[in-house]
Design a protein around this motif. Structure first.
Motif, PDB file in Angstrom:
ATOM      1  N   ASN A   1     -12.782   7.299   8.276  1.00 12.32           N
ATOM      2  CA  ASN A   1     -13.517   6.524   7.555  1.00 12.32           C
ATOM      3  C   ASN A   1     -13.721   5.157   8.565  1.00 12.32           C
ATOM      4  OD1 ASN A   1     -15.486   5.089   5.990  1.00 12.32           O
ATOM      5  ND2 ASN A   1     -14.273   5.500   4.015  1.00 12.32           N
ATOM      6  N   PRO A   2     -14.032   5.115   9.439  1.00 12.35           N
ATOM      7  CA  PRO A   2     -14.050   3.653  10.372  1.00 12.35           C
ATOM      8  C   PRO A   2     -14.785   2.539   9.918  1.00 12.35           C
ATOM      9  CG  PRO A   2     -15.507   5.267  11.265  1.00 12.35           C
ATOM     10  CD  PRO A   2     -14.882   6.080  10.276  1.00 12.35           C
ATOM     11  N   SER A   3     -15.714   2.746   9.069  1.00 10.02           N
ATOM     12  CA  SER A   3     -16.451   1.609   8.432  1.00 10.02           C
ATOM     13  C   SER A   3     -15.625   0.813   7.151  1.00 10.02           C
ATOM     14  CB  SER A   3     -17.862   1.913   7.879  1.00 10.02           C
ATOM     15  OG  SER A   3     -17.690   2.823   6.850  1.00 10.02           O
ATOM     16  N   LEU A   4     -14.431   1.494   6.776  1.00 11.43           N
ATOM     17  CA  LEU A   4     -13.726   1.135   5.777  1.00 11.43           C
ATOM     18  C   LEU A   4     -12.935  -0.424   6.038  1.00 11.43           C
ATOM     19  CD1 LEU A   4     -12.608   1.946   2.786  1.00 11.43           C
ATOM     20  CD2 LEU A   4     -10.516   2.592   4.096  1.00 11.43           C
ATOM     21  N   ALA A   5     -13.169  -1.316   5.175  1.00  9.08           N
ATOM     22  CA  ALA A   5     -12.886  -2.452   5.522  1.00  9.08           C
ATOM     23  C   ALA A   5     -11.217  -2.730   4.988  1.00  9.08           C
ATOM     24  CB  ALA A   5     -13.472  -3.447   4.616  1.00  9.08           C
ATOM     25  N   LEU A   6     -10.398  -2.110   5.952  1.00 13.25           N
ATOM     26  CA  LEU A   6      -9.125  -2.611   5.827  1.00 13.25           C
ATOM     27  C   LEU A   6      -8.387  -4.087   5.700  1.00 13.25           C
ATOM     28  CD1 LEU A   6      -7.574   0.555   7.941  1.00 13.25           C
ATOM     29  CD2 LEU A   6      -7.234   0.222   5.689  1.00 13.25           C
ATOM     30  N   PRO A   7      -7.750  -4.585   5.110  1.00 16.24           N
ATOM     31  CA  PRO A   7      -7.201  -5.862   5.235  1.00 16.24           C
ATOM     32  C   PRO A   7      -6.917  -5.933   6.344  1.00 16.24           C
ATOM     33  CG  PRO A   7      -6.297  -4.950   3.042  1.00 16.24           C
ATOM     34  CD  PRO A   7      -7.041  -3.495   3.935  1.00 16.24           C
ATOM     35  N   PRO A   8      -7.369  -7.093   7.243  1.00 16.06           N
ATOM     36  CA  PRO A   8      -6.960  -7.436   8.447  1.00 16.06           C
ATOM     37  C   PRO A   8      -5.615  -7.992   8.765  1.00 16.06           C
ATOM     38  CG  PRO A   8      -8.421  -8.815   7.956  1.00 16.06           C
ATOM     39  CD  PRO A   8      -8.518  -7.895   6.636  1.00 16.06           C
ATOM     40  N   ASN A   9      -5.125  -7.960   9.880  1.00 12.10           N
ATOM     41  CA  ASN A   9      -3.771  -8.883  10.316  1.00 12.10           C
ATOM     42  C   ASN A   9      -2.683  -8.568   9.421  1.00 12.10           C
ATOM     43  OD1 ASN A   9      -5.864 -10.104  11.667  1.00 12.10           O
ATOM     44  ND2 ASN A   9      -6.203 -11.846  10.269  1.00 12.10           N
ATOM     45  N   VAL A  10      -2.471  -7.386   8.984  1.00 10.62           N
ATOM     46  CA  VAL A  10      -1.154  -7.246   8.055  1.00 10.62           C
ATOM     47  C   VAL A  10      -0.086  -6.729   8.992  1.00 10.62           C
ATOM     48  CG1 VAL A  10      -0.093  -5.747   6.262  1.00 10.62           C
ATOM     49  CG2 VAL A  10      -2.692  -6.297   6.305  1.00 10.62           C
ATOM     50  N   GLN A  11       0.976  -7.854   8.988  1.00 13.89           N
ATOM     51  CA  GLN A  11       2.084  -7.806   9.737  1.00 13.89           C
ATOM     52  C   GLN A  11       3.379  -7.579   8.821  1.00 13.89           C
ATOM     53  OE1 GLN A  11       2.072 -11.454  12.100  1.00 13.89           O
ATOM     54  NE2 GLN A  11       1.085 -10.302  13.782  1.00 13.89           N
ATOM     55  N   VAL A  12       4.591  -6.940   9.272  1.00 11.32           N
ATOM     56  CA  VAL A  12       5.599  -6.551   8.492  1.00 11.32           C
ATOM     57  C   VAL A  12       6.798  -7.077   9.521  1.00 11.32           C
ATOM     58  CG1 VAL A  12       4.786  -5.240   6.847  1.00 11.32           C
ATOM     59  CG2 VAL A  12       5.978  -4.500   8.846  1.00 11.32           C
ATOM     60  N   GLU A  13       7.996  -7.557   8.902  1.00 15.71           N
ATOM     61  CA  GLU A  13       9.098  -8.040   9.630  1.00 15.71           C
ATOM     62  C   GLU A  13       9.749  -6.487   9.425  1.00 15.71           C
ATOM     63  OE1 GLU A  13      10.305 -11.234   7.291  1.00 15.71           O
ATOM     64  OE2 GLU A  13      10.557 -12.500   9.147  1.00 15.71           O
ATOM     65  N   THR A  14      10.476  -6.182  10.733  1.00 13.36           N
ATOM     66  CA  THR A  14      11.072  -4.754  10.644  1.00 13.36           C
ATOM     67  C   THR A  14      12.544  -5.157  11.518  1.00 13.36           C
ATOM     68  OG1 THR A  14      10.592  -4.172  13.022  1.00 13.36           O
ATOM     69  CG2 THR A  14       9.153  -3.344  11.287  1.00 13.36           C
ATOM     70  N   ILE A  15      13.373  -4.160  10.832  1.00 13.30           N
ATOM     71  CA  ILE A  15      14.754  -3.921  11.429  1.00 13.30           C
ATOM     72  C   ILE A  15      14.949  -2.674  11.916  1.00 13.30           C
ATOM     73  CG2 ILE A  15      15.760  -3.566   9.074  1.00 13.30           C
ATOM     74  CD1 ILE A  15      18.457  -4.727  10.077  1.00 13.30           C
ATOM     75  N   THR A  16      15.640  -2.483  13.106  1.00 16.52           N
ATOM     76  CA  THR A  16      15.870  -1.365  13.760  1.00 16.52           C
ATOM     77  C   THR A  16      17.417  -1.098  13.543  1.00 16.52           C
ATOM     78  OG1 THR A  16      13.928  -1.323  15.165  1.00 16.52           O
ATOM     79  CG2 THR A  16      15.769   0.186  15.810  1.00 16.52           C
ATOM     80  N   ILE A  17      17.883  -0.067  12.989  1.00 16.17           N
ATOM     81  CA  ILE A  17      19.396   0.030  12.916  1.00 16.17           C
ATOM     82  C   ILE A  17      19.566   1.383  13.394  1.00 16.17           C
ATOM     83  CG2 ILE A  17      21.065   0.371  11.071  1.00 16.17           C
ATOM     84  CD1 ILE A  17      19.224  -0.560   8.986  1.00 16.17           C
ATOM     85  N   GLU A  18      20.744   1.335  14.416  1.00 14.31           N
ATOM     86  CA  GLU A  18      21.310   2.463  15.205  1.00 14.31           C
ATOM     87  C   GLU A  18      22.733   2.672  14.998  1.00 14.31           C
ATOM     88  OE1 GLU A  18      21.256   4.181  19.759  1.00 14.31           O
ATOM     89  OE2 GLU A  18      20.831   2.199  19.331  1.00 14.31           O
ATOM     90  N   ASN A  19      23.051   3.750  14.707  1.00 19.97           N
ATOM     91  CA  ASN A  19      24.497   4.110  14.105  1.00 19.97           C
ATOM     92  C   ASN A  19      25.328   4.544  15.579  1.00 19.97           C
ATOM     93  OD1 ASN A  19      27.016   4.625  13.062  1.00 19.97           O
ATOM     94  ND2 ASN A  19      26.098   5.639  11.459  1.00 19.97           N
TER      95      ASN A  19
END
Length: 287
Positions: free
Chosen positions: A151-169
């Motif tokens: 559905n390429p015409s779907l108006a998704l909320p733009p500019n959504v960013q999240v802070e991520t954390i990468t954890i490696e054991n």
């Protein structure tokens, strides 16, 4: 390492709670949304938007999603979503109660998604395990990719960013790193990309415009002629625009958003972009 990261993860209660909820096996690496992103209004807006989109899409199936993490991990909603949007018939059970069956079902679904989206494994931002473990970051990436494809015409909320954390054991203990990750397209970047070949054609090579229009007109008449129709002017003879755009979007043929009013008003650039999507799709098949 930034101050925000230290503020969140150097407090014993926050660290203990986070690690209690996140099991990282030896040698495993996982990327997750940082707890601080829970207060991100754009993230909440996207989650609500996707929930509403899924519920509207699957209304006839009487499926109601309330939580992206809790309601999608077993594959049931994703199964119905792919059948509805892509008319895909997947050889899996609708209901799976054991984790083994859910993992098998998700494997089939993920393979179907990758095939539809034409993505290599290295390009995927989700996995069977991440969806099965209710990972919100992976679930969001998966749903946004499905929505943009079907559905390429779907108006998704733009500019959504999240802070991520990468954890490696690692053998020396937990190793962490943080970053900012885009979930939906940057609006400014999208607008900049709109300066496509047709912008160049109209602004820098207007002398070639008639030749391109002639090619499209010939292509249109080649196909509508089978219905006993004939088009002489693509600026004024395209009717039922909303229906046509809905059919194009449902078929995954539009790779950009378009306003039907632009077509009705005779916006030649918008009209030619649509015709080019059709031309590219069906000329390839004919070839």
């Amino acid at each position: 390492m930034d101050s925000d990261f230290l503020n969140v993860f150097t407090q014993p209660s926050t660290v203990d709670q986070f690690l209690d909820e996140t099991v990282i096996a030896k040698g495993e690496k996982r990327k997750l949304i940082k707890p601080t992103s829970g207060n991100n209004p754009k993230l909440e807006q996207l989650k609500l938007f996707l929930i509403d989109w899924i519920n509207r899409t699957l209304q006839e199936e009487h499926i109601v999603v309330k939580s992206l993490e809790e309601d999608l991990f077993d594959g049931l909603v994703l199964h119905h979503l792919l059948e509805k949007l892509g008319s895909l018939k997947l050889d899996v059970d609708k209901i799976t109660l054991t984790e083994k069956k859910q993992r098998q079902k998700l494997s089939v679904i993920m393979e179907a998604v990758a095939k539809c989206l034409q993505l290599e494994e290295s390009q995927l931002k989700w996995s069977v395990e991440s969806i099965l473990t209710k990972d919100l970051l992976s679930t969001l990436h998966l749903l946004v990719a499905i929505a943009k494809h079907f559905n390429p015409s779907l108006a998704l909320p733009p500019n959504v960013q999240v802070e991520t954390i990468t954890i490696e054991n690692t053998s020396r203990g937990l190793k962490t790193s943080n970053a900012v990750e885009n979930i939906t397209d940057n609006k400014e970047s999208t607008e900049a990309q709109s300066n496509d070949a047709f912008d160049e054609l109209f602004s820098r090579a207007p002398d070639k415009l008639e030749a391109v229009k002639k090619v499209f007109l010939q292509f249109v008449n080649q196909h509508v002629g089978k219905l006993g129709l004939s088009v002489k002017d693509i600026e004024s003879q395209l009717h039922n625009v909303n229906l046509a755009l809905d059919l194009l979007a449902d078929g995954g043929l539009l790779n950009f958003s378009v306003n039907s009013e632009d077509i009705v008003k005779g916006d030649m650039k918008a009209t030619m972009r649509i015709l080019y999507c059709l031309y590219s799709k069906y000329k390839t098949k004919e070839a």
